[in-house]
Design an enzyme around this catalytic site. Structure first.
Site, PDB file in Angstrom:
ATOM      1  N   LYS A   1     -14.055  -6.569  35.136  1.00  0.00           N
ATOM      2  CA  LYS A   1     -15.189  -7.320  35.055  1.00  0.00           C
ATOM      3  C   LYS A   1     -16.756  -5.780  34.613  1.00  0.00           C
ATOM      4  O   LYS A   1     -17.888  -6.496  34.112  1.00  0.00           O
ATOM      5  CB  LYS A   1     -15.364  -7.941  36.413  1.00  0.00           C
ATOM      6  CG  LYS A   1     -14.392  -8.650  36.566  1.00  0.00           C
ATOM      7  CD  LYS A   1     -14.469  -8.875  37.689  1.00  0.00           C
ATOM      8  CE  LYS A   1     -14.497  -8.335  39.325  1.00  0.00           C
ATOM      9  NZ  LYS A   1     -13.208  -8.214  39.244  1.00  0.00           N
TER      10      LYS A   1
ATOM     11  N   ARG B   1     -16.818 -15.754  45.182  1.00  0.00           N
ATOM     12  CA  ARG B   1     -15.534 -14.607  45.397  1.00  0.00           C
ATOM     13  C   ARG B   1     -14.592 -15.670  46.166  1.00  0.00           C
ATOM     14  O   ARG B   1     -13.477 -15.153  46.938  1.00  0.00           O
ATOM     15  CB  ARG B   1     -15.547 -13.781  45.999  1.00  0.00           C
ATOM     16  CG  ARG B   1     -15.291 -12.417  45.576  1.00  0.00           C
ATOM     17  CD  ARG B   1     -15.627 -11.409  46.063  1.00  0.00           C
ATOM     18  NE  ARG B   1     -14.854 -10.440  45.801  1.00  0.00           N
ATOM     19  CZ  ARG B   1     -15.335  -9.464  45.078  1.00  0.00           C
ATOM     20  NH1 ARG B   1     -16.363  -9.263  44.210  1.00  0.00           N
ATOM     21  NH2 ARG B   1     -14.250  -8.197  44.710  1.00  0.00           N
TER      22      ARG B   1
ATOM     23  N   ARG C   1      -9.131   5.132  38.594  1.00  0.00           N
ATOM     24  CA  ARG C   1     -11.279   4.858  38.129  1.00  0.00           C
ATOM     25  C   ARG C   1     -11.691   5.843  38.729  1.00  0.00           C
ATOM     26  O   ARG C   1     -11.646   6.206  39.832  1.00  0.00           O
ATOM     27  CB  ARG C   1     -11.322   3.854  38.853  1.00  0.00           C
ATOM     28  CG  ARG C   1     -12.983   3.708  38.550  1.00  0.00           C
ATOM     29  CD  ARG C   1     -13.652   1.980  38.317  1.00  0.00           C
ATOM     30  NE  ARG C   1     -12.913   1.506  39.496  1.00  0.00           N
ATOM     31  CZ  ARG C   1     -13.146   0.360  40.294  1.00  0.00           C
ATOM     32  NH1 ARG C   1     -13.551  -0.423  39.196  1.00  0.00           N
ATOM     33  NH2 ARG C   1     -12.919  -0.276  41.268  1.00  0.00           N
TER      34      ARG C   1
ATOM     35  N   ARG D   1      -7.385  -6.160  49.026  1.00  0.00           N
ATOM     36  CA  ARG D   1      -8.112  -6.445  48.155  1.00  0.00           C
ATOM     37  C   ARG D   1      -7.423  -7.771  47.432  1.00  0.00           C
ATOM     38  O   ARG D   1      -8.129  -8.761  46.867  1.00  0.00           O
ATOM     39  CB  ARG D   1      -9.039  -4.949  47.064  1.00  0.00           C
ATOM     40  CG  ARG D   1      -9.860  -4.420  47.861  1.00  0.00           C
ATOM     41  CD  ARG D   1      -9.807  -3.210  47.255  1.00  0.00           C
ATOM     42  NE  ARG D   1     -10.849  -3.662  45.573  1.00  0.00           N
ATOM     43  CZ  ARG D   1     -11.288  -2.381  44.757  1.00  0.00           C
ATOM     44  NH1 ARG D   1     -10.307  -1.276  45.228  1.00  0.00           N
ATOM     45  NH2 ARG D   1     -11.793  -2.656  43.967  1.00  0.00           N
TER      46      ARG D   1
ATOM     47  N   ARG E   1     -14.442   6.258  44.218  1.00  0.00           N
ATOM     48  CA  ARG E   1     -14.886   4.948  44.988  1.00  0.00           C
ATOM     49  C   ARG E   1     -13.777   4.994  46.327  1.00  0.00           C
ATOM     50  O   ARG E   1     -12.683   5.351  46.653  1.00  0.00           O
ATOM     51  CB  ARG E   1     -15.180   3.200  44.749  1.00  0.00           C
ATOM     52  CG  ARG E   1     -15.839   2.986  44.090  1.00  0.00           C
ATOM     53  CD  ARG E   1     -15.808   1.571  43.578  1.00  0.00           C
ATOM     54  NE  ARG E   1     -15.435   0.550  44.075  1.00  0.00           N
ATOM     55  CZ  ARG E   1     -14.956  -1.027  43.036  1.00  0.00           C
ATOM     56  NH1 ARG E   1     -15.888  -1.072  42.295  1.00  0.00           N
ATOM     57  NH2 ARG E   1     -14.538  -1.518  43.842  1.00  0.00           N
TER      58      ARG E   1
END
Ligand code: AP5
Ligand code: MG
Length: 214
Positions: free
Chosen positions: A14, A89, A128, A172, A161
């Site tokens: 996203k 969400r 990431r 998540r 992160r």
């Protein structure tokens, strides 16, 4: 008007697609995740509250998140459109967005869902790295910066992160399946949903641009 929602599980791409689309369409990228991370960095009361949920992978309560987006969408830079990333969400968030968008005359036109298989999500999240300064996402194998550890866009340091670990990712993904996935049906019933394959999306951006128009 390009009033867009980008949906998809954690790691679907996203943020990566949003950065490319806003460069083309000149509309603001409104990422609730980025807004919470900014508040955490600044140490504000909102940041302290958000951190207690985000770092373990839980969703921030609806009333807090809805209030934040309501304020953001009423700003002048949304007059020609907006790109929502990571909001709504939950069903209550989607219902609140309908009311807010109607009130300000900026109703949602496109809901783009980026579908990516779970094994690929885990690979992407674990590899990431994000820019500490501007939040731009990179990947240690797939999408490397030009200089190791440094953001191509602003020169900031690339870091991991706090919620990009296997434990938080399990929470998540579970939140996505239980709380966010029902929104696909919600928007499908409204005729707003279009799904794109995000699994090998090096060419996803041109597809999105072809869909949204020049
Ligand atoms: P948020 O920041 O929105 O995180 P998320 O939804 O978990 O999604 P990510 O940012 O992890 O993934 P992405 O889809 O943006 O992928 P990216 O482009 O970075 O939210 C974080 C937290 O904030 C939530 O858990 C919650 O606590 C809270 N929150 C936020 N909004 C909320 C709301 N509305 N209500 C309640 N709480 C809320 O890409 C991932 C990686 O893959 C990168 O390394 C990238 O380089 C790589 N990659 C991207 N595309 C490709 C590709 N095509 N091929 C290979 N690699 C790729
Ligand atoms: Mg993101």
């Amino acid at each position: 008007m390009l009033n867009i929602i980008l949906m998809g599980p954690p790691g679907a791409g996203k943020g990566t697609q949003a950065k490319k689309l806003i460069a083309k369409y000149n509309i603001p990228h409104i990422s609730t995740g980025d807004m919470f991370r900014e508040a955490i960095k600044e140490g504000t009361p909102l940041g302290k509250l958000a951190a207690s949920y985000i770092n373990d992978g839980h969703l921030v309560p609806d009333d807090v998140t809805i209030g934040l987006v309501k304020e953001r969408l009423s700003k002048d830079d949304c007059a020609n459109g907006y790109l929502l990333d990571g909001f709504p969400r939950t069903i209550p968030q989607a219902e609140a967005l309908e009311v807010i968008a109607k009130e300000i005359g900026r109703e949602v036109k496109y809901v783009i869902d980026i579908e990516t298989p779970k094994e690929e999500l885990v690979r992407r999240i674990c590899g990431r790295r994000v820019c500490k300064k501007c939040g731009a996402p990179y990947h240690i194998i797939n999408i490397k910066p030009k200089v190791d550890g440094i953001c191509d866009i602003c020169g900031g340091e690339l870091v991991q992160r706090p919620d990009d670990n296997e434990e938080a990712l399990t929470v998540r993904l579970d939140a996505y399946v239980k709380q966010t996935k029902p929104l696909l049906e919600f928007y499908k019933n409204k005729g707003l949903l279009t799904t794109f394959d995000g699994s090998n999306s090096s060419d996803l951006t041109p597809k999105l641009i072809a869909f949204l128009g020049e």
